[in-house]
Design a protein around this motif. Structure first.
Motif, short mmCIF file in Angstrom:
data_model
loop_
_atom_site.label_atom_id
_atom_site.label_comp_id
_atom_site.label_asym_id
_atom_site.label_seq_id
_atom_site.Cartn_x
_atom_site.Cartn_y
_atom_site.Cartn_z
N GLY A 69 0.67 -1.13 0.16
CA GLY A 69 0.04 0.03 -0.03
C GLY A 69 0.70 1.25 0.07
O GLY A 69 0.38 2.23 -0.44
N MET A 70 1.95 1.30 0.77
CA MET A 70 3.00 2.37 0.75
C MET A 70 3.44 2.74 -0.68
O MET A 70 3.73 3.78 -1.06
CB MET A 70 4.14 2.18 1.70
N ARG A 71 3.78 1.49 -1.52
CA ARG A 71 4.23 1.56 -2.84
C ARG A 71 3.24 2.38 -3.55
O ARG A 71 3.33 3.14 -4.59
CB ARG A 71 4.43 0.07 -3.27
N LEU A 72 2.03 1.92 -3.44
CA LEU A 72 0.88 2.58 -4.06
C LEU A 72 0.51 4.12 -3.89
O LEU A 72 0.09 4.67 -4.78
CB LEU A 72 -0.46 1.65 -4.06
N ARG A 73 0.80 4.30 -2.89
CA ARG A 73 0.59 5.74 -2.11
C ARG A 73 1.87 6.37 -2.50
O ARG A 73 1.83 7.66 -2.11
CB ARG A 73 0.28 5.63 -0.58
N ARG A 74 2.72 6.09 -3.09
CA ARG A 74 4.14 6.78 -3.53
C ARG A 74 4.82 7.06 -2.15
O ARG A 74 5.17 8.27 -1.86
CB ARG A 74 3.68 7.79 -4.39
N VAL A 75 4.95 6.18 -1.33
CA VAL A 75 5.62 6.40 -0.09
C VAL A 75 6.88 5.40 -0.27
O VAL A 75 6.53 4.19 -0.34
CB VAL A 75 4.69 6.05 1.32
N ALA A 76 7.80 5.85 0.16
CA ALA A 76 9.23 4.97 0.37
C ALA A 76 9.24 4.27 1.54
O ALA A 76 9.27 4.78 2.62
CB ALA A 76 10.54 5.91 0.12
N PRO A 77 8.78 2.59 1.49
CA PRO A 77 8.70 2.03 2.65
C PRO A 77 10.03 2.22 3.53
O PRO A 77 9.79 2.11 4.94
CB PRO A 77 8.62 0.62 1.99
N SER A 78 11.03 2.25 3.06
CA SER A 78 12.10 2.48 3.94
C SER A 78 12.35 3.46 4.77
O SER A 78 12.78 3.81 5.83
CB SER A 78 13.74 2.33 3.26
N ARG A 79 11.49 4.65 4.18
CA ARG A 79 11.47 5.82 4.95
C ARG A 79 11.01 5.83 6.16
O ARG A 79 10.80 6.52 7.32
CB ARG A 79 11.07 7.12 4.36
N ILE A 80 9.67 4.86 6.22
CA ILE A 80 8.97 4.72 7.44
C ILE A 80 9.53 3.55 8.30
O ILE A 80 9.43 3.31 9.47
CB ILE A 80 7.42 4.38 6.83
N VAL A 81 10.00 2.18 7.65
CA VAL A 81 10.13 1.11 8.38
C VAL A 81 11.46 1.26 9.15
O VAL A 81 11.56 0.95 10.41
CB VAL A 81 10.21 -0.10 7.23
N ASN A 82 12.64 1.78 8.53
CA ASN A 82 13.78 2.05 9.17
C ASN A 82 13.40 2.96 10.83
O ASN A 82 14.06 2.58 11.65
CB ASN A 82 14.73 2.65 8.20
N PRO A 83 13.04 4.17 10.43
CA PRO A 83 12.65 4.86 11.55
C PRO A 83 11.87 4.13 12.60
O PRO A 83 12.02 4.39 13.83
CB PRO A 83 11.86 6.20 11.16
N MET A 84 10.70 3.26 12.12
CA MET A 84 10.17 2.34 13.08
C MET A 84 10.81 1.45 13.62
O MET A 84 10.86 0.95 15.02
CB MET A 84 8.98 1.74 12.40
N ILE A 85 11.97 0.92 13.20
CA ILE A 85 12.93 -0.05 13.66
C ILE A 85 13.51 0.35 14.79
O ILE A 85 13.90 -0.12 15.83
CB ILE A 85 13.58 -0.63 12.65
#
Length: 331
Positions: free
Chosen positions: A48-64
């Motif tokens: 869904g992030m890909r479809l919303r044009r959101v780089a998943p790494s910009r969200i997942v890495n800070p969450m980690i």
């Protein structure tokens, strides 16, 4: 190459292309990393992030990072902040630094600071480790007319509550400069400022200069005090020069009026002389008319001529004696 191998090679190439497209669109590696880091995020959420044009790494890495630091942050909040144009990584780093420094700051507050254009991580760091702001040299004049140039160092700490909407360093510098000018200007003599520079610090601190700013002033230290020009004497000199020019202008005006008056008097004298000459020209005519009418006798006429001759002789004698008098004056 056998003909039977061609379909197998084509199928293999198609499979490789499909898999490469699949793994490039679906970040399976990132999902695996998040899973083993304790971050529970679904593969479909990443899609869904890909479809919303959101780089998943910009969200997942800070969450980690947040999860390892013990912070509980939702994917939706981080993604919403990213879509709003914020820096998710900086916000998470600021939250981790605030937690370690025992500073109470919520994600919404940190996100608001970040979206306001301020560096929230730097703000947290300045809140923990105060910052020193050095003002430029501020020139002020004491009551005795002597210029004093003061440079101050202002130690400030970031005020997290006022970061949104609070004034920045420029306001602090301007207010400190205003306080310096006020303090020096109220001093009776510049020597008082040189002897007690701490008067400036006390006066400036008492004014509450950090009101409405994003900082809290901890201390104001006077770094340098220099004596400048004698502004009072310079102003007096300028005033004297201006007065002299005004006096010269008035004197020139009076001289011009005197010259004009003199020219006017000369014109009047010339006019009177012309009238005298004109009157003298009428005298012979008047004498002739008086003789013809019998109003003037021959003896009267000769007596008048004698008087005129005597007068001319006296004038000639006086003109002869004048050069001698001038020579005596010269001697």
């Amino acid at each position: 190459m056998p003909t039977s191998l061609i379909p197998i090679i084509i199928i293999a190439i198609v499979v490789i292309i499909v898999l490469s497209i699949f793994f490039s669109f679906i970040p399976v590696g990132l999902w695996i990393t998040a899973y083993f880091s304790g971050v529970k995020i679904g593969i479909f959420t990443l899609i869904g992030m890909r479809l919303r044009r959101v780089a998943p790494s910009r969200i997942v890495n800070p969450m980690i990072k947040a999860t390892k630091a013990g912070l509980k942050l939702g994917v939706d909040k981080l993604e919403a902040h990213y879509l709003a144009g914020g820096n998710v990584n900086t916000v998470v780093d600021a939250l981790i630094a605030a937690q370690r420094a025992d500073i109470n700051i919520e994600f919404e507050q940190a996100a608001a600071i970040d979206l306001a254009g301020r560096n929230v991580l730097e703000a947290v760091q300045v809140s923990v480790n105060p910052k020193v702001i050095e003002t430029p040299k501020v020139a002020a004049v004491a009551k005795d007319g002597i210029e004093v140039m003061v440079k101050a160092r202002v130690t400030v700490r970031a005020n997290i509550e006022r970061l949104v909407g609070g004034a920045g360093e420029e306001t602090i510098i301007a207010r400190v400069g205003e306080g310096i000018v006020t303090t020096v200007g109220s001093a009776q003599a510049h020597k008082n400022v040189l002897e007690n520079p701490d008067l400036i610090s006390k006066t400036v601190l008492d004014k509450g200069l950090d009101a409405g700013t994003a900082f809290e002033i901890l201390s104001i230290d006077i770094a340098d005090v220099d004596v400048g020009r004698n502004i009072g004497a310079q102003l007096q000199t300028d005033q004297a020069e201006a007065d002299k020019r005004v006096s010269q202008a008035k004197a020139e005006e009076r001289r011009a009026m005197a010259v004009a008056k003199e020219q006017e008097m000369k014109a009047e004298v010339q006019s009177m002389r012309a009238k005298v000459v004109e009157a003298e020209a009428e005298v012979p005519l008047a004498l002739a008319k008086a003789l013809n009418d019998g109003n003037l006798g021959a003896m009267d006429y000769y007596n008048m001529k004698n008087i005129m001759a005597d007068t001319d002789m006296r004038d000639s004698i006086s003109n002869i004696n004048k050069p001698n008098d001038n020579k005596k004056q010269d001697e």
